[in-house]
Design an enzyme around this catalytic site. Sequence first.
Site, PDB file in Angstrom:
ATOM      1  N   ASP A 135      38.524  46.695  42.685  1.00 14.22           N
ATOM      2  CA  ASP A 135      37.553  47.044  43.730  1.00 14.22           C
ATOM      3  C   ASP A 135      38.009  48.287  44.499  1.00 14.22           C
ATOM      4  O   ASP A 135      39.134  48.779  44.305  1.00 14.22           O
ATOM      5  CB  ASP A 135      37.341  45.856  44.689  1.00 14.22           C
ATOM      6  CG  ASP A 135      38.634  45.198  45.146  1.00 14.22           C
ATOM      7  OD1 ASP A 135      39.707  45.821  45.009  1.00 14.22           O
ATOM      8  OD2 ASP A 135      38.584  44.062  45.631  1.00 14.22           O
ATOM      9  N   ASN A 166      39.297  33.422  52.194  1.00 15.03           N
ATOM     10  CA  ASN A 166      38.046  32.663  52.050  1.00 15.03           C
ATOM     11  C   ASN A 166      37.728  32.432  50.570  1.00 15.03           C
ATOM     12  O   ASN A 166      36.588  32.178  50.210  1.00 15.03           O
ATOM     13  CB  ASN A 166      36.888  33.387  52.751  1.00 15.03           C
ATOM     14  CG  ASN A 166      36.586  34.750  52.130  1.00 15.03           C
ATOM     15  OD1 ASN A 166      37.239  35.155  51.172  1.00 15.03           O
ATOM     16  ND2 ASN A 166      35.616  35.451  52.674  1.00 15.03           N
ATOM     17  N   HIS A 195      37.760  34.563  48.169  1.00 15.01           N
ATOM     18  CA  HIS A 195      37.078  35.612  47.406  1.00 15.01           C
ATOM     19  C   HIS A 195      37.993  36.138  46.295  1.00 15.01           C
ATOM     20  O   HIS A 195      39.215  36.078  46.394  1.00 15.01           O
ATOM     21  CB  HIS A 195      36.551  36.743  48.314  1.00 15.01           C
ATOM     22  CG  HIS A 195      37.559  37.633  48.947  1.00 15.01           C
ATOM     23  ND1 HIS A 195      37.392  38.172  50.203  1.00 15.01           N
ATOM     24  CD2 HIS A 195      38.742  38.128  48.514  1.00 15.01           C
ATOM     25  CE1 HIS A 195      38.417  38.940  50.491  1.00 15.01           C
ATOM     26  NE2 HIS A 195      39.256  38.932  49.479  1.00 15.01           N
ATOM     27  N   GLU A 228      32.418  37.850  47.736  1.00 14.58           N
ATOM     28  CA  GLU A 228      32.523  36.955  48.879  1.00 14.58           C
ATOM     29  C   GLU A 228      31.821  35.618  48.579  1.00 14.58           C
ATOM     30  O   GLU A 228      31.038  35.529  47.617  1.00 14.58           O
ATOM     31  CB  GLU A 228      31.879  37.633  50.094  1.00 14.58           C
ATOM     32  CG  GLU A 228      32.556  38.946  50.496  1.00 14.58           C
ATOM     33  CD  GLU A 228      33.869  38.756  51.275  1.00 14.58           C
ATOM     34  OE1 GLU A 228      34.553  37.736  51.074  1.00 14.58           O
ATOM     35  OE2 GLU A 228      34.198  39.640  52.083  1.00 14.58           O
TER      36      GLU A 228
END
Length: 251
Positions: A67, A136, A138, A143
Amino acid sequence: MEIIVKDTVDEASAIVAEILLRQVEEKPDCALGLPTGATPLGVYARLIEDFRNGCGCYNRAHAFNLDEYLGIPGTDTASYAFYMRENLFRHIDFMQRNIHIPDGSAADASAEATRYETQIAARGGIDLMFLGLGRNAHIGFNEPGSPHDTRTRRVALTASTMEANARYFAPGSRQPTHAITMGIGTILESRRIVVLATGIEKASAVAASLAGPITDAVPGSALARHAHTTIVLDRDAAHELDRILALEIDA
Ligand code: GLP
């Protein structure tokens, strides 16, 4: 799915470095998928040390970054291009032309995402995808709520991810709100996946990803859909997993 738990971050990082090293030895022209963040730093440090000691040759390998932030150029010290250059590429013998990172300054992010997918496909897909895990759960910047068949695309970052990553931005500098990330579908097409998660702050993301239901709400749970995934944890990151598995064994 193979789960390896080591006592320390160092030992866990050594296992992942070994897997990456073996991959380039077995297939020198392989395509590696590579992550950023604090977690991979110990792995990259080991690969650099091994390289200095004559182990590992990357001059035929391709690297595809997972990313990149949108809206900052690769020269920005907070960009993932900068991170990769500083923490890995400039210390080993990757060829510049074989390093692929989405262009965070692209005017048309969707066109850039499509170009990136085409580049991965042109290399015959990713042989070994190395991943970290967000707090979280991800993966990349996929997400919670990201469908498991998503492709490389422009995404909005959640407030919790922005908060977790704020430490990488100088006070007063503008923190990107969007990124380009490989999709979960893109990641799952890799021939092999290795995930490293360390530290107590990852314990609940690890447990939700590995011991909970497979759901879009937990991006890490998509890993269970892959036939050849290795999860490497330190004791802290495995903390809640141990508790859940112990409950299952007792039941
Ligand atoms: C970022 C990256 C992820 C990475 C995650 C965890 O959001 N996009 O690929 O896995 O952070 O980072 P850290 O290793 O610093 O906890």
